[in-house]
Motif scaffolding. Structure first.
Motif, PDB file in Angstrom:
ATOM      1  N   ILE A  26       0.972  -1.442  -0.423  1.00 12.24           N
ATOM      2  CA  ILE A  26      -0.210   0.016  -0.180  1.00 12.24           C
ATOM      3  C   ILE A  26       1.343   1.060   0.272  1.00 12.24           C
ATOM      4  O   ILE A  26       2.184   1.593   0.928  1.00 12.24           O
ATOM      5  CB  ILE A  26      -0.922  -0.142   0.879  1.00 12.24           C
ATOM      6  N   SER A  27       0.480   2.159  -1.009  1.00 13.86           N
ATOM      7  CA  SER A  27       1.043   3.630  -0.627  1.00 13.86           C
ATOM      8  C   SER A  27       0.610   4.705  -0.475  1.00 13.86           C
ATOM      9  O   SER A  27      -0.829   4.657  -0.640  1.00 13.86           O
ATOM     10  CB  SER A  27       2.337   3.924  -1.747  1.00 13.86           C
ATOM     11  N   VAL A  28       0.727   5.697   0.006  1.00 12.05           N
ATOM     12  CA  VAL A  28      -0.050   6.963   0.029  1.00 12.05           C
ATOM     13  C   VAL A  28       0.325   8.478  -0.576  1.00 12.05           C
ATOM     14  O   VAL A  28       1.824   8.418  -0.710  1.00 12.05           O
ATOM     15  CB  VAL A  28      -0.339   7.283   1.352  1.00 12.05           C
ATOM     16  N   LYS A  29      -0.397   9.382  -1.079  1.00 11.98           N
ATOM     17  CA  LYS A  29      -0.123  10.710  -1.428  1.00 11.98           C
ATOM     18  C   LYS A  29      -1.123  10.900  -1.330  1.00 11.98           C
ATOM     19  O   LYS A  29      -2.130  11.293  -1.294  1.00 11.98           O
ATOM     20  CB  LYS A  29       0.547  10.541  -2.896  1.00 11.98           C
ATOM     21  N   SER A  30      -0.900  12.147  -0.484  1.00  7.05           N
ATOM     22  CA  SER A  30      -2.187  13.590  -0.107  1.00  7.05           C
ATOM     23  C   SER A  30      -1.712  14.954  -0.348  1.00  7.05           C
ATOM     24  O   SER A  30      -0.107  14.689   0.333  1.00  7.05           O
ATOM     25  CB  SER A  30      -2.371  12.986   1.584  1.00  7.05           C
ATOM     26  N   GLU A  31      -2.538  15.485   0.156  1.00  5.15           N
ATOM     27  CA  GLU A  31      -2.171  17.157   0.477  1.00  5.15           C
ATOM     28  C   GLU A  31      -2.979  17.544   1.709  1.00  5.15           C
ATOM     29  O   GLU A  31      -4.539  17.326   1.933  1.00  5.15           O
ATOM     30  CB  GLU A  31      -2.338  17.652  -0.803  1.00  5.15           C
ATOM     31  N   ALA A  32      -2.398  17.889   2.661  1.00 10.22           N
ATOM     32  CA  ALA A  32      -2.751  18.575   3.520  1.00 10.22           C
ATOM     33  C   ALA A  32      -4.957  19.333   3.075  1.00 10.22           C
ATOM     34  O   ALA A  32      -4.346  20.861   3.010  1.00 10.22           O
ATOM     35  CB  ALA A  32      -2.328  19.227   4.957  1.00 10.22           C
ATOM     36  N   GLY A  33      -5.436  19.141   3.117  1.00  9.88           N
ATOM     37  CA  GLY A  33      -6.583  20.279   3.395  1.00  9.88           C
ATOM     38  C   GLY A  33      -7.183  19.664   2.280  1.00  9.88           C
ATOM     39  O   GLY A  33      -8.247  20.962   1.799  1.00  9.88           O
ATOM     40  N   LYS A  34      -6.613  18.690   1.082  1.00 11.23           N
ATOM     41  CA  LYS A  34      -7.496  18.385  -0.226  1.00 11.23           C
ATOM     42  C   LYS A  34      -7.875  17.392  -0.405  1.00 11.23           C
ATOM     43  O   LYS A  34      -8.553  16.723  -1.042  1.00 11.23           O
ATOM     44  CB  LYS A  34      -6.700  19.154  -0.734  1.00 11.23           C
ATOM     45  N   GLY A  35      -7.279  16.239   0.669  1.00 14.55           N
ATOM     46  CA  GLY A  35      -8.059  14.995  -0.010  1.00 14.55           C
ATOM     47  C   GLY A  35      -6.457  13.851  -0.084  1.00 14.55           C
ATOM     48  O   GLY A  35      -5.383  14.434   0.320  1.00 14.55           O
ATOM     49  N   THR A  36      -6.922  12.392   0.621  1.00 18.28           N
ATOM     50  CA  THR A  36      -5.526  11.628   0.607  1.00 18.28           C
ATOM     51  C   THR A  36      -6.170  10.745  -0.715  1.00 18.28           C
ATOM     52  O   THR A  36      -7.172  10.226  -0.944  1.00 18.28           O
ATOM     53  CB  THR A  36      -5.878  10.893   1.910  1.00 18.28           C
ATOM     54  N   VAL A  37      -4.922   9.844  -1.067  1.00 16.84           N
ATOM     55  CA  VAL A  37      -5.157   8.896  -1.814  1.00 16.84           C
ATOM     56  C   VAL A  37      -4.020   7.243  -1.940  1.00 16.84           C
ATOM     57  O   VAL A  37      -3.634   7.911  -1.493  1.00 16.84           O
ATOM     58  CB  VAL A  37      -4.516   8.648  -3.944  1.00 16.84           C
ATOM     59  N   PHE A  38      -4.641   6.345  -1.118  1.00 25.96           N
ATOM     60  CA  PHE A  38      -4.460   5.334  -1.094  1.00 25.96           C
ATOM     61  C   PHE A  38      -4.578   4.750  -2.058  1.00 25.96           C
ATOM     62  O   PHE A  38      -5.826   3.727  -2.782  1.00 25.96           O
ATOM     63  CB  PHE A  38      -5.093   4.601   0.630  1.00 25.96           C
ATOM     64  N   SER A  39      -2.805   3.507  -2.576  1.00 26.31           N
ATOM     65  CA  SER A  39      -3.159   3.153  -3.229  1.00 26.31           C
ATOM     66  C   SER A  39      -3.069   1.682  -3.049  1.00 26.31           C
ATOM     67  O   SER A  39      -1.354   1.243  -2.370  1.00 26.31           O
ATOM     68  CB  SER A  39      -2.037   3.575  -4.783  1.00 26.31           C
ATOM     69  N   VAL A  40      -3.844   0.615  -3.115  1.00 28.94           N
ATOM     70  CA  VAL A  40      -3.151  -0.757  -2.306  1.00 28.94           C
ATOM     71  C   VAL A  40      -2.933  -1.571  -4.225  1.00 28.94           C
ATOM     72  O   VAL A  40      -3.944  -1.735  -5.691  1.00 28.94           O
ATOM     73  CB  VAL A  40      -5.464  -1.120  -2.225  1.00 28.94           C
ATOM     74  N   PHE A  41      -2.023  -2.110  -4.481  1.00 28.37           N
ATOM     75  CA  PHE A  41      -1.126  -3.389  -4.772  1.00 28.37           C
ATOM     76  C   PHE A  41      -1.610  -4.693  -4.880  1.00 28.37           C
ATOM     77  O   PHE A  41      -1.305  -5.339  -3.682  1.00 28.37           O
ATOM     78  CB  PHE A  41       0.213  -2.787  -5.647  1.00 28.37           C
ATOM     79  N   LEU A  42      -2.388  -5.393  -5.864  1.00 27.46           N
ATOM     80  CA  LEU A  42      -2.222  -6.909  -5.572  1.00 27.46           C
ATOM     81  C   LEU A  42      -1.802  -7.680  -7.024  1.00 27.46           C
ATOM     82  O   LEU A  42      -2.257  -6.842  -7.737  1.00 27.46           O
ATOM     83  CB  LEU A  42      -3.890  -7.351  -5.645  1.00 27.46           C
ATOM     84  N   LEU A  43      -0.971  -8.742  -6.036  1.00 26.13           N
ATOM     85  CA  LEU A  43       0.065  -9.218  -7.389  1.00 26.13           C
ATOM     86  C   LEU A  43      -0.896  -9.508  -8.326  1.00 26.13           C
ATOM     87  O   LEU A  43      -2.699 -10.843  -7.815  1.00 26.13           O
ATOM     88  CB  LEU A  43       0.735 -10.417  -6.862  1.00 26.13           C
ATOM     89  N   ASN A  44      -1.453  -9.536  -9.599  1.00 23.37           N
ATOM     90  CA  ASN A  44      -1.718 -10.295 -10.024  1.00 23.37           C
ATOM     91  C   ASN A  44      -1.850 -12.141 -10.670  1.00 23.37           C
ATOM     92  O   ASN A  44      -1.129 -12.380 -10.327  1.00 23.37           O
ATOM     93  CB  ASN A  44      -1.876 -10.065 -11.885  1.00 23.37           C
TER      94      ASN A  44
END
Length: 340
Positions: free
Chosen positions: A322-340
């Motif tokens: 799992i990785s995370v990318k965010s900007e305070a006050g604007k929102g967050t994106v959590f990215s989940v990577f599942l092996l195919n």
């Protein structure tokens, strides 16, 4: 230290001389004068005797050196200092035994370090649990005392009882989360990886938070092809995604949105969970996955700080991340990577 064996120079010389004399006497036995044979035999016997004495002395000396080296190694390990008599590239019995002793010592040291680390982890865990349990227990005790010592109206009693029930629910949620955490950390829960519909797994996760999102008028969107199939544990993956979605709904203000997007890649399938919430400062990207972490504005919100910790552990045990990318006050994106 000298190697144990027939490598003492004086002993080798005596042995060579004796062998040569005996071979010489055997080949030329019929041609040698009697007096020569008569003198050669005592000389050979003397050489054998000398060789035996020399061999015995050499053996005792080498055994003493071997014992001293091993004792020095053991003493050094017991004192926690580096041994001075160890020669790792020397092909000798002492070096072999010393090498095994050092390997055993390293294993024991690693076991001791792991034991200390486990002890510290347990202490931190007990401290965290105590902190989490303290507030709801104090609230239940306080409201119980009020109900017992004061005459209250039926409405007030119902209000206090509802508050107590909420605190009991919080304790139950905490206990269930701790049980899951314990199973995760000890590896006692089983992962059953099977190829299945990712759409169904995501739908189950979304359903678990739909009511909360609806109460806050948060728009839920899902972009996922129903034909996408991934090898995963549907139950635990739904639990992990549900924890991330619950976190998104919890920290997104009323009227916001949470979107789930699925994109198949060559080796992984990527699941983005994007919200329009309060966001996360970059320096806290790693902290949000720690056990019981709740920082800043989150500390005043409901929850115990185990959701993202459990989510990462579940995904990692399926060879994902799992990785995370965010900007305070604007929102967050959590990215989940599942092996195919």
């Amino acid at each position: 230290m000298r190697r144990l064996g027939l490598k003492c120079i004086p002993a080798n010389i005596l042995l060579s001389i004796m062998a040569f004399l005996l071979i010489f006497a055997g080949v030329l036995w019929d041609y040698l004068p009697y007096f020569v044979i008569q003198r050669m035999l005592p000389v050979s016997g003397a050489l054998v005797l000398l060789l035996t004495v020399q061999w015995s002395r050499s053996q005792r000396q080498q055994e003493a050196e071997f014992a001293n080296d091993i004792c020095e190694t053991v003493d050094a390990l017991m004192d926690g200092r580096k041994t001075k008599c160890f020669h790792p590239y020397e092909d000798s019995e002492a070096s072999k035994v010393q090498g095994k002793l050092l390997q055993y010592y390293d294993l024991m040291q690693e076991g001791q370090r792991q034991s200390e680390q486990d002890k510290q982890t347990i202490q931190e865990l007990v401290s965290d649990i105590s902190h989490q349990v303290k507030t709801p227990v104090a609230n239940i005790r306080m409201f119980t005392g009020i109900l017992q010592e004061h005459s209250l109206s039926c409405e007030k009693q119902a209000e206090f009882l509802a508050t107590m029930a909420a605190q009991v629910d919080k304790l139950d949620f905490l206990m269930q989360s701790l049980i899951k955490m314990s199973r995760l950390e000890t590896g006692t829960f089983a992962i059953h990886m099977e190829e299945g519909s990712l759409y169904n797994t995501i739908a189950e996760a979304v359903n678990s938070v739909w009511a909360k999102a609806d109460q806050k008028h948060i728009r839920m969107e899902v972009e996922c092809d129903s034909q996408i199939r991934v090898k995963h544990d549907a139950k635990w993956t739904s639990e992990a995604l549900g924890n991330i979605l619950d976190n998104a709904v919890k920290y997104t203000p009323e009227g916001g949105s949470v979107c789930v997007r699925v994109r198949p890649w060559h080796f992984y399938t990527r699941i983005d969970i994007e919200d329009t919430g309060i966001g996360i400062a970059k320096e806290h990207y790693h902290d949000v996955f720690q056990r019981f972490y709740r920082g800043g504005e989150k500390a005043s919100s409901e929850g115990v700080g185990l959701g993202l910790y459990l989510a990462r552990g579940i995904i990692m045990r399926q060879m994902g991340y799992i990785s995370v990318k965010s900007e305070a006050g604007k929102g967050t994106v959590f990215s989940v990577f599942l092996l195919n």
